[in-house]
Design an enzyme around this catalytic site. Structure first.
Site, PDB file in Angstrom:
ATOM      1  N   ASP A  58     -19.096 -15.389   2.763  1.00 16.97           N
ATOM      2  CA  ASP A  58     -19.843 -16.574   2.342  1.00 16.97           C
ATOM      3  C   ASP A  58     -19.441 -17.804   3.145  1.00 16.97           C
ATOM      4  OD1 ASP A  58     -21.481 -15.466   0.461  1.00 16.97           O
ATOM      5  OD2 ASP A  58     -20.295 -16.068  -1.267  1.00 16.97           O
ATOM      6  N   LYS A  87     -24.402 -18.721   1.940  1.00 19.11           N
ATOM      7  CA  LYS A  87     -25.045 -18.910   0.639  1.00 19.11           C
ATOM      8  C   LYS A  87     -24.598 -20.269   0.110  1.00 19.11           C
ATOM      9  CE  LYS A  87     -27.048 -16.062  -1.324  1.00 19.11           C
ATOM     10  NZ  LYS A  87     -28.490 -15.711  -1.318  1.00 19.11           N
ATOM     11  N   MET A 118     -22.528 -26.808  -8.916  1.00 19.08           N
ATOM     12  CA  MET A 118     -23.811 -27.025  -8.224  1.00 19.08           C
ATOM     13  C   MET A 118     -24.676 -28.051  -8.960  1.00 19.08           C
ATOM     14  SD  MET A 118     -24.558 -23.008  -7.274  1.00 19.08           S
ATOM     15  CE  MET A 118     -23.997 -22.419  -8.898  1.00 19.08           C
TER      16      MET A 118
END
Length: 261
Positions: free
Chosen positions: A42, A64, A181
């Site tokens: 990642d 990602k 996030m």
């Protein structure tokens, strides 16, 4: 299933790379990375973590990240299956923990359906490491009876978290909220959390947790959006909401001067 100490050809291990600091890797994660012949990595995995890979290992970066161009999930799953069937020792190296907002559950299901043996090596999640790096716990007998990890980024077609209901629950049950996030939707999150939490609820935003470039801001729920804009904070970051955050100010305050007669 492979035994806990084995990383065998034709198998896949989902390995948590932790929050960024390579010294926070588990011993088992280091063994898995060193054993891998193929690593699917990642974006948020630091170079210090990859230093544990063998020189001959094939490293494939499969980015990602929210708001950035990402490798399609289906393509990542296809790569894992192909490499395992070719007899490689495959490690899917994921930031934080594979089972906390890392799509680890989806990948395990896909691999098992394909007949691939898979194991999971947990990592320290950024929501824990971020606040710990500031010397403050997520739970406290006086301030927080529990903690909720929640995403601020809903998948397309999903209405996402019911922030108003969560705010009321956090208030009544004395919970710390750790929001992953959530920077890009901070305005909406702030507005809806204020329906159940006081405007002066302590809050911290921690960017690049545990890395040399880590930055953080301590503020209140009522000032969340303004603080992010003023300080120029962005992803990757976690937002921690709750009374435990008030301990940061206490730690940063100067110690009282004790005078003796």
């Amino acid at each position: 299933m492979p035994s806990p100490s084995e990383f065998l050809p034709g198998t896949v291990s989902l390995v948590g790379a932790g929050p960024g600091d390579p010294e926070l890797l588990t011993l088992k994660a280091v063994k898995a990375i060193a054993a891998a012949t193929v690593l699917l990595v990642d974006d948020l995995v630091s170079d210090g973590v990859l230093a544990h890979a063998r020189p001959s290992a094939r490293i494939v970066h499969v980015g990602k990240r929210g708001g950035c161009k990402s490798t399609p999930q289906a393509f990542i799953e296809k790569l894992m299956v192909m490499a395992a069937r070719e007899g490689e020792v495959v490690v899917r190296l994921k930031g934080g923990d594979p089972f906390i907002f890392g799509r680890g559950g989806e990948e395990v299901e896909h691999l098992r359906e394909a007949g691939i043996e898979v194991q999971v090596v947990n990592g320290i999640t950024a929501g824990l490491a971020g606040l710990s790096s500031l010397g403050v716990p997520l739970t406290h007998r006086e301030h927080a009876h529990g903690v909720v990890f929640v995403t601020g980024h809903a998948k397309p077609g999903d209405k996402g978290t019911d922030w108003q209901a969560l705010a009321a629950t956090a208030r009544d049950a004395k919970l710390t909220l750790v929001i992953y996030m959530g920077v890009s939707s901070a305005a909406q999150i702030q507005q809806e959390l204020l329906t159940g939490l006081p405007v002066d609820t302590p809050l911290a935003v921690i960017q690049h947790a545990t890395l040399p470039q880590q930055r953080h801001a301590v503020t209140s729920l009522g000032q969340l959006r303004a603080t992010i804009e003023r300080e120029g904070l962005g992803s990757p970051a976690v937002i921690v909401v709750g009374d435990v955050v008030s301990g940061i100010a206490a730690l940063q305050a100067p110690l009282p001067v004790v005078r003796t007669a």
